[in-house]
Design an enzyme around this catalytic site. Sequence first.
Site, short mmCIF file in Angstrom:
data_model
loop_
_atom_site.label_atom_id
_atom_site.label_comp_id
_atom_site.label_asym_id
_atom_site.label_seq_id
_atom_site.Cartn_x
_atom_site.Cartn_y
_atom_site.Cartn_z
N ASP A 46 31.48 -74.95 -31.04
CA ASP A 46 31.06 -74.93 -29.64
C ASP A 46 32.23 -74.70 -28.70
OD1 ASP A 46 28.54 -75.59 -30.56
OD2 ASP A 46 28.78 -77.73 -30.17
N TYR A 80 34.92 -82.36 -40.39
CA TYR A 80 35.27 -82.45 -38.98
C TYR A 80 35.87 -83.82 -38.70
CZ TYR A 80 32.47 -78.32 -37.66
OH TYR A 80 31.98 -77.05 -37.52
#
Length: 257
Positions: free
Chosen positions: A51, A109
């Site tokens: 994103d 992540y």
Amino acid sequence: MRVCLTVAYDGTNYHGWQVQPNGITIESVLNQALSDLLGEDVAVIGASRTDSGVHSLGNVAVFDTGTRIPAEKISYALNQRLPEDIVVQNSCRVADDFHPRHCDSRKTYVYRILNRKFPDPLRRKDTYFYHHALDVGKMARAARYLVGEHDFKSFCSIHTAVETTVRRIYALEVKKDRDEIRIQVCGSGFLYHMVRILAGTLIQVGNGSLEPEEMQRILEQKERSTAGPTAPACGLTMVGIEFIDSEFLHNYNTTTK
């Protein structure tokens, strides 16, 4: 030939990975730099569409080219044409049918929270500053409910368009080192905003708004409104991708290249 790139970037100044009509993206910068370098139209295919504002230490992209430049040398030449906040860590030749989104992989992540009284101006780009004290023990207990295969519909954006919201999380750890809390998650894949919503929900557990046991209820209700807020993008970094069943990239861990 098909070339695979391992790409690290500071996502602060970009509108995410994927090409957008209204802003500069990581993908668009790579496409332009590669096209200029190789003298042909190049369009990379990324493994993960991070994103806007999200960082990466090891995203993966592939592209096809007719160049005679050895694949392993492309990274050196390409870095001369890229801005300083995008750096190719490795380039190598792969099978012509290798596609980074069509093979089994594990993505990792990390979400970083700077948990202290005042912000640190040197950490503003890669951490989310949160000044209220967080209970890391409770956050870690809550995280255990999310490990395994579940329907994560409560933990994805309502705008997510996928066939299924079932995903598998292999590991989810919450640890504190001095004033930094790290939420590290490894999974088979993630839904739109999923990691940031997981982080936002764990922060609510840490500040006492939710009890750890409520994670089970949130999973079962499958309603976005039951989970916490979407944590800011600045704290999120893709650490790397491990390809599991690729003949040419068996256990290729992008963080070690």
